[in-house]
Design a protein around this motif. Structure first.
Motif, PDB file in Angstrom:
ATOM      1  N   LEU A 197     -37.237 119.474  -9.039  1.00  0.00           N
ATOM      2  CA  LEU A 197     -37.598 118.092  -8.715  1.00  0.00           C
ATOM      3  C   LEU A 197     -38.326 118.005  -7.382  1.00  0.00           C
ATOM      4  O   LEU A 197     -39.363 117.342  -7.258  1.00  0.00           O
ATOM      5  CB  LEU A 197     -36.337 117.223  -8.698  1.00  0.00           C
ATOM      6  N   GLY A 198     -37.794 118.683  -6.372  1.00  0.00           N
ATOM      7  CA  GLY A 198     -38.447 118.670  -5.070  1.00  0.00           C
ATOM      8  C   GLY A 198     -39.800 119.367  -5.093  1.00  0.00           C
ATOM      9  O   GLY A 198     -40.788 118.850  -4.557  1.00  0.00           O
ATOM     10  N   LEU A 199     -39.844 120.536  -5.717  1.00  0.00           N
ATOM     11  CA  LEU A 199     -41.106 121.267  -5.794  1.00  0.00           C
ATOM     12  C   LEU A 199     -42.153 120.496  -6.591  1.00  0.00           C
ATOM     13  O   LEU A 199     -43.339 120.500  -6.256  1.00  0.00           O
ATOM     14  CB  LEU A 199     -40.867 122.629  -6.448  1.00  0.00           C
ATOM     15  N   VAL A 231     -52.359 114.917 -14.454  1.00  0.00           N
ATOM     16  CA  VAL A 231     -51.458 114.074 -13.664  1.00  0.00           C
ATOM     17  C   VAL A 231     -50.323 113.532 -14.531  1.00  0.00           C
ATOM     18  O   VAL A 231     -49.145 113.581 -14.153  1.00  0.00           O
ATOM     19  CB  VAL A 231     -52.243 112.923 -13.012  1.00  0.00           C
ATOM     20  N   LEU A 232     -50.655 113.018 -15.717  1.00  0.00           N
ATOM     21  CA  LEU A 232     -49.625 112.470 -16.605  1.00  0.00           C
ATOM     22  C   LEU A 232     -48.654 113.547 -17.066  1.00  0.00           C
ATOM     23  O   LEU A 232     -47.438 113.313 -17.167  1.00  0.00           O
ATOM     24  CB  LEU A 232     -50.282 111.796 -17.809  1.00  0.00           C
ATOM     25  N   ALA A 233     -49.178 114.738 -17.343  1.00  0.00           N
ATOM     26  CA  ALA A 233     -48.306 115.837 -17.777  1.00  0.00           C
ATOM     27  C   ALA A 233     -47.347 116.241 -16.670  1.00  0.00           C
ATOM     28  O   ALA A 233     -46.170 116.532 -16.931  1.00  0.00           O
ATOM     29  CB  ALA A 233     -49.152 117.038 -18.216  1.00  0.00           C
ATOM     30  N   LEU A 234     -47.817 116.253 -15.423  1.00  0.00           N
ATOM     31  CA  LEU A 234     -46.940 116.619 -14.306  1.00  0.00           C
ATOM     32  C   LEU A 234     -45.851 115.570 -14.105  1.00  0.00           C
ATOM     33  O   LEU A 234     -44.683 115.905 -13.864  1.00  0.00           O
ATOM     34  CB  LEU A 234     -47.769 116.796 -13.035  1.00  0.00           C
ATOM     35  N   GLY A 239     -40.090 114.033 -15.137  1.00  0.00           N
ATOM     36  CA  GLY A 239     -39.129 113.201 -15.843  1.00  0.00           C
ATOM     37  C   GLY A 239     -38.257 114.009 -16.784  1.00  0.00           C
ATOM     38  O   GLY A 239     -37.042 113.786 -16.883  1.00  0.00           O
ATOM     39  N   ALA A 240     -38.857 114.982 -17.469  1.00  0.00           N
ATOM     40  CA  ALA A 240     -38.103 115.803 -18.418  1.00  0.00           C
ATOM     41  C   ALA A 240     -37.074 116.681 -17.713  1.00  0.00           C
ATOM     42  O   ALA A 240     -35.953 116.846 -18.201  1.00  0.00           O
ATOM     43  CB  ALA A 240     -39.066 116.661 -19.240  1.00  0.00           C
ATOM     44  N   VAL A 241     -37.441 117.246 -16.568  1.00  0.00           N
ATOM     45  CA  VAL A 241     -36.484 118.103 -15.875  1.00  0.00           C
ATOM     46  C   VAL A 241     -35.346 117.277 -15.288  1.00  0.00           C
ATOM     47  O   VAL A 241     -34.204 117.746 -15.186  1.00  0.00           O
ATOM     48  CB  VAL A 241     -37.196 118.946 -14.786  1.00  0.00           C
ATOM     49  N   ARG A 245     -34.180 118.197 -19.932  1.00  0.00           N
ATOM     50  CA  ARG A 245     -34.939 118.705 -21.078  1.00  0.00           C
ATOM     51  C   ARG A 245     -35.914 119.775 -20.588  1.00  0.00           C
ATOM     52  O   ARG A 245     -37.104 119.536 -20.409  1.00  0.00           O
ATOM     53  CB  ARG A 245     -35.687 117.571 -21.772  1.00  0.00           C
ATOM     54  N   GLU A 246     -35.356 120.980 -20.345  1.00  0.00           N
ATOM     55  CA  GLU A 246     -36.168 122.029 -19.732  1.00  0.00           C
ATOM     56  C   GLU A 246     -37.328 122.483 -20.618  1.00  0.00           C
ATOM     57  O   GLU A 246     -38.394 122.847 -20.120  1.00  0.00           O
ATOM     58  CB  GLU A 246     -35.300 123.237 -19.376  1.00  0.00           C
ATOM     59  N   GLY A 247     -37.119 122.500 -21.931  1.00  0.00           N
ATOM     60  CA  GLY A 247     -38.188 122.918 -22.829  1.00  0.00           C
ATOM     61  C   GLY A 247     -39.401 122.010 -22.734  1.00  0.00           C
ATOM     62  O   GLY A 247     -40.540 122.473 -22.613  1.00  0.00           O
ATOM     63  N   TRP A 248     -39.158 120.700 -22.765  1.00  0.00           N
ATOM     64  CA  TRP A 248     -40.253 119.741 -22.614  1.00  0.00           C
ATOM     65  C   TRP A 248     -40.887 119.848 -21.237  1.00  0.00           C
ATOM     66  O   TRP A 248     -42.112 119.772 -21.093  1.00  0.00           O
ATOM     67  CB  TRP A 248     -39.737 118.322 -22.844  1.00  0.00           C
TER      68      TRP A 248
END
Length: 334
Positions: A197-199, A231-234, A239-241, A245-248
């Motif tokens: 999250l921080g990274l 940008v949207l993917a990042l 949000g997933a992490v 949801r690590e896979g997503w």
């Protein structure tokens, strides 16, 4: 579409594949000194990429070989002009491979610690230097009328390129952290998610600044779409992490890297290496390419060999898909 256009796209795809795959194992290598608390946890991290790191480097060899064969003028100018940073990357990759293979050969603490230091630094430096190199390629460097680089090493260390290096370093480390959360169990998985999250926030700030700078100087409509996707993917990966949801998250962080690299190639085309001295001296897909016959032979060979390589590498990831933790690490046999 001419064959030289096809091969420009194929080389871009090879670099996307390399940064997607090698990016997370560079990140894991960096985490051996950032996330792991002891030698057993470092062994867990190294084991997550142990079966795949050397296969990931095949994408670099293929990208370099394809550039040499399809665009020899680009290859010659790039490797002569960027000789020192590329040599540094090559030395790091050699030492890194040796470190993975030799670290466990002896049980002495000093022996293993030295190789662990080597894994950390030879993961961090290439992760930074690749960003510096590609930022310079995208923005343009000092190329004369003979298509030769006439700048020096320090010209490559400009603010834009250094920001590009920080972007790849932060993105790869985030990508590796999400991969660690995906591949591990127990406390190390929980800590990897928190660190991600921080990274991810740091990577988002750096990447947004770099991509906006690139779009403002070189971009068009297509590169803008790629930037928005990145940008949207990042944001989606963060949000997933957060919800576990690590896979997503891993898939979306990979999309971020792929879209960012695609954006750089979109801003580059039809150039392969712009000249900052005179646009008439730009290396392009036409003046840097091999003969049509050479490109035709290469296309047939690639059509046969590429599916085989992809199937084999996919099978490798499938075989080693299980999560691991400290409970899976046996004691030293020495």
């Amino acid at each position: 579409m001419e064959l030289y256009d096809v091969w420009f796209v194929l080389i871009a795809v090879l670099w996307v594949g390399y940064f997607f795959l090698e990016g997370f194992d560079f990140g894991v290598g960096i985490l051996t000194k950032v996330l792991a608390r002891d030698r057993k946890e470092r062994r867990v991290l190294i084991n997550t990429i142990g079966p795949v790191w050397d296969g990931n480097e095949v994408w670099l060899l293929t990208a370099g070989g394809a550039t040499f064969a399809a665009f020899p003028e680009w290859y010659a100018t790039l490797f002569s002009g960027f000789y020192l940073p590329l040599l540094m990357i090559l030395i790091c990759l050699i030492i890194r491979g040796v470190a993975f293979e030799y670290r466990h050969k002896r049980s002495e603490e000093r022996w293993q610690t030295n190789w662990e230091h080597a894994i950390f630094w030879t993961s961090l430096l290439p992760a930074f230097l690749w960003g510096v190199a590609f930022a310079n390629i995208t923005r343009g460097v000092k190329i004369d009328r003979d298509f030769e680089y006439v700048g020096n090493f320090w010209d490559l260390l400009n603010p834009y390129a250094l920001l590009g290096g920080l972007v790849t370093l932060s993105l790869f480390t985030f990508h590796g952290t999400v991969f660690t959360a995906l591949k591990t169990v127990g406390d190390i998985r929980v800590r990897a998610r928190k660190l991600a999250l921080g990274l991810g926030l740091v990577a988002a700030v750096l990447a947004l600044g770099f991509l906006i700078w690139t779009q403002g100087e070189k971009g068009d409509g297509k590169s803008l779409v790629a930037m928005i996707v990145a940008v949207l993917a990042l944001v989606g990966a963060l949000g997933a992490v957060k919800i576990g949801r690590e896979g997503w998250s891993f898939a979306l962080s990979g999309v971020t890297i792929a879209a960012a690299v695609a954006m750089l190639f979109l801003t580059l085309f039809p150039n392969v290496m712009p000249s900052s001295l005179d646009p008439a001296w730009n290396l392009t897909v036409t003046n840097a390419s091999s003969s049509p016959y050479t490109l035709k032979i290469m296309t047939w060979l690639a059509a046969v060999a590429t599916p085989v390589v992809l199937l084999y590498q996919s099978w490798t990831y499938w075989v080693f898909r299980k999560r691991i933790g400290t409970q899976h690490i046996a004691a030293d046999a020495h």
